[in-house]
Scaffold this active site. Structure first.
Site, PDB file in Angstrom:
ATOM      1  N   SER A   1      -7.310  77.400 -46.901  1.00  0.00           N
ATOM      2  CA  SER A   1      -7.561  78.369 -47.969  1.00  0.00           C
ATOM      3  C   SER A   1      -8.220  79.586 -47.326  1.00  0.00           C
ATOM      4  O   SER A   1      -7.634  80.162 -46.399  1.00  0.00           O
ATOM      5  CB  SER A   1      -8.417  77.710 -49.049  1.00  0.00           C
ATOM      6  OG  SER A   1      -8.621  78.574 -50.123  1.00  0.00           O
TER       7      SER A   1
ATOM      8  N   ASP B   1     -10.124  71.142 -52.240  1.00  0.00           N
ATOM      9  CA  ASP B   1      -8.719  70.715 -52.221  1.00  0.00           C
ATOM     10  C   ASP B   1      -8.380  70.179 -50.831  1.00  0.00           C
ATOM     11  O   ASP B   1      -8.818  70.728 -49.827  1.00  0.00           O
ATOM     12  CB  ASP B   1      -7.826  71.918 -52.573  1.00  0.00           C
ATOM     13  CG  ASP B   1      -6.384  71.510 -52.858  1.00  0.00           C
ATOM     14  OD1 ASP B   1      -6.138  70.311 -53.115  1.00  0.00           O
ATOM     15  OD2 ASP B   1      -5.514  72.391 -52.816  1.00  0.00           O
TER      16      ASP B   1
ATOM     17  N   HIS C   1      -3.806  78.393 -50.227  1.00  0.00           N
ATOM     18  CA  HIS C   1      -4.068  78.961 -51.555  1.00  0.00           C
ATOM     19  C   HIS C   1      -3.829  80.463 -51.515  1.00  0.00           C
ATOM     20  O   HIS C   1      -4.438  81.167 -50.720  1.00  0.00           O
ATOM     21  CB  HIS C   1      -5.521  78.692 -51.973  1.00  0.00           C
ATOM     22  CG  HIS C   1      -5.815  77.239 -52.157  1.00  0.00           C
ATOM     23  ND1 HIS C   1      -7.075  76.723 -52.064  1.00  0.00           N
ATOM     24  CD2 HIS C   1      -4.992  76.195 -52.429  1.00  0.00           C
ATOM     25  CE1 HIS C   1      -7.030  75.406 -52.278  1.00  0.00           C
ATOM     26  NE2 HIS C   1      -5.772  75.064 -52.489  1.00  0.00           N
TER      27      HIS C   1
END
Lengths: 200, 279
Positions: free
Chosen positions: A21, A141, A48
């Site tokens: 991310s 995540d 992301h």
């Protein structure tokens, strides 16, 4: 408790999945460009990205890489030597016939694409022949997905939190998943190149 | 059990579950993409308190009251009005001029779910002056979703995004002309659906029911495996008039489809295809 397999030759794996991310580009720019154009494995990546902008990361990395880098298409067959990125606003999953599929279902942990969704479906298909990498990122995540990779017999390597631009994602994975192994990016480079971490 | 046998057992259970669903209730999910379907069904087991898919299947076979709840897991209902405004702008600016040449029009919104795509098109056709000569078919397999579509009521919190999308799609008026806001909900003008037929229809098991000029089917095909995608696109091909239009989701493609040669790329960036005149 699964055996630590981080010195397994990379050729024994069938696929690599990567989740990242915040700070993803810096980490990926260190890991992907050294790979040879005929790299023997496919690499599936979820980073992301905001839902309503075109994702510039694949084009940016393609300009630096010798492997093919592209955005994943629905029902596309998975080929070695190719890096597939989850498109913005879609989850990326792996089917048993080694093709990719996309899904628009609800965000998982506020993320779509979700690293957990990619890792869980890849673990289901590839089992112990899956190598998962968790890189820099500022949320949780990937932690649960990494546990699925381990449970299915695969291997999880995590970028050392101290070397990551955002340390929360690597730290969360290491906390949730004791079998995950923290490594520096140069050490991960060596694993990807097919050499054990102790060799030069 | 080793990880390998656990995964294999789950796959057997998934196959049996889908067979049970089909044999008992005639809902055919056997051609759906398995990775996402398995994920959603295991989530259903967890949330509904069943340890395995076999346990859930046992209950489902004997209790049809579970069906609506399970259908909400098996079908994905995520959409927004004027989602991907570029698609609706392309329909407005590139497709509508062709449609204006027909004396009457039929539009099929396949897999309409809770109706966002249908209302988007109905508003667009009204704004472009085509509403009076158009008939819309809105179809889905999920009765609860169809009922929502027919009601046309959406959470007020979603209206800001719908409004922004509508504006970006080239909407001539304000979206607020089309709904009334009350008690946290936006109720869309019922005259928008005056020319719509809502109907239960399965792309997996039903056949063509009308000749249409435009099929809009966005983010439905991604849930199908390749043989079922071939079947669905075959239905669209058969339903469309010569040179009729097919619009699919932003990340969907006909590239791997058996019927790819029956369609020309009308606007590939927005995934709008046109049926060939010889197809």
């Amino acid at each position: 408790m699964s055996v630590m397999r981080h010195d397994t030759p990379v050729i024994d794996y069938e696929a690599i999945v990567i989740g990242a991310s915040a700070g993803a580009i810096a980490s990926l720019t260190q890991l992907l460009p050294p790979l040879a154009p005929d790299y023997p494995l496919p690499i599936l990546v979820t980073v992301h990205v905001p839902p309503d902008y075109p994702n510039s990361i694949p084009a940016l990395l393609q300009s630096k890489c010798r492997v093919t880098v592209k955005e994943a298409e629905d029902k596309e067959p998975i080929h070695p030597g190719t890096v597939y990125f989850a498109p913005p606003d879609y989850h990326l999953l792996v089917e048993k016939d080694r093709s990719l599929s996309l899904s628009n279902e609800e965000p998982v942990s506020f993320a779509r694409p979700s690293i957990d969704v990619l890792f869980e479906s890849a673990a289901d298909v590839y089992g112990k022949t899956l190598l998962a990498l968790v890189l820099s990122g500022a949320n949780h995540d990937g932690a649960q997905g990494s546990c699925s990779v381990i449970d299915a017999g695969g291997t999880v390597l995590v970028q050392e939190p101290d070397s990551a631009a955002a340390r929360l994602m690597p730290e969360s994975t290491l906390a949730a998943c004791p079998e995950a192994i923290a490594m520096s990016l140069p050490a991960i480079n060596k694993v990807l190149a097919g050499r054990g971490p102790g060799e030069s | 059990m080793t990880p390998d046998t656990t995964a294999k057992t789950e796959d057997i259970e998934l196959r049996l579950f889908l067979e049970a669903m089909y044999s008992q209730y005639h809902y055919d999910f056997r051609g759906y993409s398995k990775a996402s379907l398995k994920r959603r069904l295991l989530l259903a087991c967890e949330r509904m308190g069943y340890p395995t898919l076999s346990a859930l299947q046992g209950q489902l076979l004997h209790d049809d009251s579970m069906l609506p709840q399970l259908l909400s897991y098996l079908t994905v209902q995520v959409s927004d009005m004027f989602r991907d405004p570029g698609y609706f702008r392309a329909i407005r600016e590139q497709v509508i001029p062709h449609l204006k040449t027909y004396p009457s029009l039929k539009v099929w919104v396949a897999g309409c779910s809770s109706g966002e795509e249908l209302y988007s098109l109905a508003i667009l056709f009204r704004e472009e002056g085509l509403e009076e000569k158009t008939m819309f078919y809105a179809t889905d397999i999920n009765a609860a979703a169809l009922a929502k579509a027919e009601a046309g009521v959406y959470d007020l919190q979603r209206i800001a995004l719908f409004t922004k999308n509508h504006r970006q799609s080239g909407g001539s008026g304000s979206l607020s002309e089309y709904y009334n806001a009350a008690y946290g909900a936006a109720r869309f003008d019922k005259t928008l659906r005056r020319r719509t037929v809502f109907s239960d229809h399965s792309l997996a098991s039903d056949s063509v029911f009308a000749e249409v000029h435009l099929v809009s089917c966005r983010n439905v095909l991604i849930y199908f495996d390749r043989p079922l995608q071939d079947r669905a696109v075959g239905l669209f091909k058969d339903a469309l008039v010569r040179k009729g239009f097919l619009g699919i989701g932003a990340r969907e493609s006909l590239r791997f489809n058996a019927h790819v040669n029956s369609f020309g790329d009308f606007l590939p960036t927005e995934r709008i295809y046109q049926k060939r005149s010889d197809a």
